[in-house]
Motif scaffolding. Structure first.
Motif, mmCIF file in Angstrom:
data_model
loop_
_atom_site.group_PDB
_atom_site.id
_atom_site.type_symbol
_atom_site.label_atom_id
_atom_site.label_comp_id
_atom_site.label_asym_id
_atom_site.label_seq_id
_atom_site.Cartn_x
_atom_site.Cartn_y
_atom_site.Cartn_z
ATOM 1 N N LEU A 131 150.327 31.543 11.897
ATOM 2 C CA LEU A 131 151.183 32.057 10.835
ATOM 3 C C LEU A 131 152.534 31.361 10.844
ATOM 4 N N ALA A 132 153.078 31.127 12.045
ATOM 5 C CA ALA A 132 154.365 30.432 12.139
ATOM 6 C C ALA A 132 154.261 29.025 11.563
ATOM 7 N N TYR A 133 153.180 28.317 11.872
ATOM 8 C CA TYR A 133 152.994 26.964 11.338
ATOM 9 C C TYR A 133 152.840 26.990 9.824
ATOM 10 N N LEU A 134 152.077 27.949 9.301
ATOM 11 C CA LEU A 134 151.877 28.047 7.859
ATOM 12 C C LEU A 134 153.196 28.297 7.141
ATOM 13 N N VAL A 135 154.025 29.190 7.687
ATOM 14 C CA VAL A 135 155.325 29.465 7.081
ATOM 15 C C VAL A 135 156.197 28.209 7.100
ATOM 16 N N SER A 136 156.148 27.458 8.204
ATOM 17 C CA SER A 136 156.930 26.232 8.295
ATOM 18 C C SER A 136 156.478 25.207 7.260
ATOM 19 N N VAL A 137 155.180 25.092 7.052
ATOM 20 C CA VAL A 137 154.661 24.138 6.063
ATOM 21 C C VAL A 137 155.084 24.545 4.650
ATOM 22 N N ILE A 138 154.998 25.841 4.344
ATOM 23 C CA ILE A 138 155.411 26.315 3.013
ATOM 24 C C ILE A 138 156.892 26.039 2.793
ATOM 25 N N GLY A 139 157.719 26.352 3.799
ATOM 26 C CA GLY A 139 159.140 26.079 3.664
ATOM 27 C C GLY A 139 159.433 24.601 3.505
ATOM 28 N N ALA A 140 158.715 23.757 4.262
ATOM 29 C CA ALA A 140 158.919 22.315 4.150
ATOM 30 C C ALA A 140 158.495 21.810 2.776
ATOM 31 N N TYR A 141 157.376 22.318 2.255
ATOM 32 C CA TYR A 141 156.916 21.879 0.927
ATOM 33 C C TYR A 141 157.932 22.227 -0.149
ATOM 34 N N LEU A 142 158.399 23.475 -0.135
ATOM 35 C CA LEU A 142 159.389 23.874 -1.128
ATOM 36 C C LEU A 142 160.679 23.080 -0.966
ATOM 37 N N GLY A 143 161.127 22.922 0.301
ATOM 38 C CA GLY A 143 162.373 22.199 0.528
ATOM 39 C C GLY A 143 162.306 20.759 0.076
ATOM 40 N N LEU A 144 161.217 20.062 0.390
ATOM 41 C CA LEU A 144 161.080 18.668 -0.033
ATOM 42 C C LEU A 144 160.944 18.557 -1.551
ATOM 43 N N SER A 145 160.289 19.527 -2.169
ATOM 44 C CA SER A 145 160.169 19.521 -3.628
ATOM 45 C C SER A 145 161.532 19.723 -4.278
ATOM 46 N N SER B 154 163.811 15.831 12.347
ATOM 47 C CA SER B 154 164.801 15.970 11.282
ATOM 48 C C SER B 154 165.022 14.646 10.564
ATOM 49 N N THR B 155 165.101 13.547 11.316
ATOM 50 C CA THR B 155 165.279 12.230 10.688
ATOM 51 C C THR B 155 164.095 11.903 9.789
ATOM 52 N N THR B 156 162.883 12.200 10.283
ATOM 53 C CA THR B 156 161.687 11.950 9.468
ATOM 54 C C THR B 156 161.692 12.817 8.210
ATOM 55 N N ALA B 157 162.050 14.092 8.371
ATOM 56 C CA ALA B 157 162.079 14.994 7.216
ATOM 57 C C ALA B 157 163.112 14.536 6.187
ATOM 58 N N LEU B 158 164.267 14.074 6.640
ATOM 59 C CA LEU B 158 165.297 13.607 5.716
ATOM 60 C C LEU B 158 164.873 12.311 5.039
ATOM 61 N N TRP B 159 164.150 11.467 5.742
ATOM 62 C CA TRP B 159 163.614 10.259 5.111
ATOM 63 C C TRP B 159 162.641 10.644 4.001
ATOM 64 N N PHE B 160 161.772 11.618 4.308
ATOM 65 C CA PHE B 160 160.853 12.115 3.288
ATOM 66 C C PHE B 160 161.630 12.678 2.101
ATOM 67 N N ILE C 83 151.069 14.433 -3.465
ATOM 68 C CA ILE C 83 150.305 14.073 -2.267
ATOM 69 C C ILE C 83 151.245 13.709 -1.133
ATOM 70 N N ALA C 84 152.273 12.940 -1.430
ATOM 71 C CA ALA C 84 153.228 12.536 -0.401
ATOM 72 C C ALA C 84 153.985 13.743 0.143
ATOM 73 N N ILE C 85 154.402 14.651 -0.732
ATOM 74 C CA ILE C 85 155.172 15.816 -0.291
ATOM 75 C C ILE C 85 154.305 16.760 0.545
ATOM 76 N N ILE C 86 153.056 16.974 0.143
ATOM 77 C CA ILE C 86 152.153 17.836 0.917
ATOM 78 C C ILE C 86 151.893 17.236 2.303
ATOM 79 N N SER C 87 151.648 15.935 2.359
ATOM 80 C CA SER C 87 151.412 15.284 3.651
ATOM 81 C C SER C 87 152.642 15.399 4.543
ATOM 82 N N ALA C 88 153.824 15.189 3.962
ATOM 83 C CA ALA C 88 155.058 15.297 4.742
ATOM 84 C C ALA C 88 155.285 16.726 5.217
ATOM 85 N N SER C 89 154.917 17.707 4.413
ATOM 86 C CA SER C 89 155.093 19.111 4.801
ATOM 87 C C SER C 89 154.201 19.467 5.987
#
Length: 285
Positions: free
Chosen positions: A14-28, A155-161, A169-175
């Motif tokens: 559940l923690a990983y799923l929440v992190s992925v959802i937050g990352a997807y929304l944030g990158l979008s 963090s550096t990788t996430a900011l590059w993304f 596809i790119a945003i989902i993979s990065a999330s």
């Protein structure tokens, strides 16, 4: 302490799923902020900071903490430090996004990555400091350094993304990748935790809120916020750019002295040409 990591899969999952959802929304949202101007740029930037820092990192941390238990003592959480740790993650992530989204140079990326990474580590250990137990909690320096390195790289990788990726596809993979990195940072830090509990049978529970009492409002609020953010993402496609000035339609040019329609039906004679003075003669009938 390795026995603190003994968890059944639903909590880390559940923690990983929440992190992925937050990352997807944030990158979008970050992708929208890159293309927006004016007020809408700050709107998307704020939402990106909130979802990356508040959901992908902070919420993941405390949901994962629900599966931990210290032998011989109950765990309670200081509400103030818990909230401050979340604010820290959001502010630091917002600062890092601002540094790199609108200036995509390598120097800005190498500056913002450590800023965000050290902020994430600070959030993690501030969250650990919010835990109240009957006993003492120690952190192994090696695992603190390991968690810091993972956080800076993630963090550096996430900011590059966030500053360069486009397309679903790119945003989902990065999330998915960012969820793994955030989880690795968290559990690396928890491996180095050592708890020396005292006899708490006569002392009762420590001061603070129980994990369930603190996490239930968090989880409910999280899902409400995710729904609102998703609505922003779906409906904001056409509103995040500054409206351009409406172009006036080009009017067809007409002669200053239009000739009667009958004059166009026959060839013009030399006498019909305009005089050198700029006037025009009437056509012969």
């Amino acid at each position: 302490m390795l026995d603190l990591l003994v968890q059944e899969w639903p909590v880390p999952g559940l923690a990983y799923l929440v992190s992925v959802i937050g990352a997807y929304l944030g990158l979008s949202f970050a992708a929208r902020a890159r293309d927006a101007t004016g007020f809408f740029r700050w709107q998307w930037l704020g939402l990106a900071a909130f979802t990356l820092g508040g959901v992908a990192v902070w919420s993941m941390h405390f949901i994962a903490m629900m599966g931990f238990s210290a032998p011989g003592t109950a765990i309670r959480y200081d509400t103030f430090l818990t909230v401050v740790s979340g604010i820290t993650a959001i502010v630091v992530m917002g600062t890092a996004l601002y540094l790199t989204l609108f200036d995509q140079s390598m120097a800005r990326l190498l500056l913002s990555g450590p800023v965000a990474g050290l902020g994430v580590v600070s959030m993690h250990y501030m969250g650990m400091a919010s835990m109240n137990i009957h006993g003492e909690m120690h952190h192994d320096l090696f695992w603190i350094a390991t968690a810091a390195v993972i956080a800076i790289m993630a963090s550096t990788t996430a900011l590059w993304f966030a500053s360069r990726l486009r397309g679903q596809i790119a945003i989902i993979s990065a999330s998915l990748l960012m969820g793994v990195a955030v989880s690795l940072m968290h559990y690396a830090g928890m491996v180095g935790v050592h708890v020396e509990a005292t006899d708490s049978e006569l002392q009762g529970a420590p001061e603070g809120a129980a994990a369930f009492d603190l996490m239930l409002p968090l989880i409910v609020g999280l899902f409400v916020f995710v729904l609102i953010c998703s609505l922003f993402l779906l409906l904001g496609a056409d509103d995040d750019r500054t409206p351009r000035a409406t172009e006036q339609p080009t009017r067809p040019t007409t002669p200053n002295h239009p000739l009667p329609s009958s004059a166009w039906d026959r060839p013009m004679h030399r006498d019909d040409w305009p005089e050198a003075s700029g006037g025009s003669k009437k056509p012969h009938r």
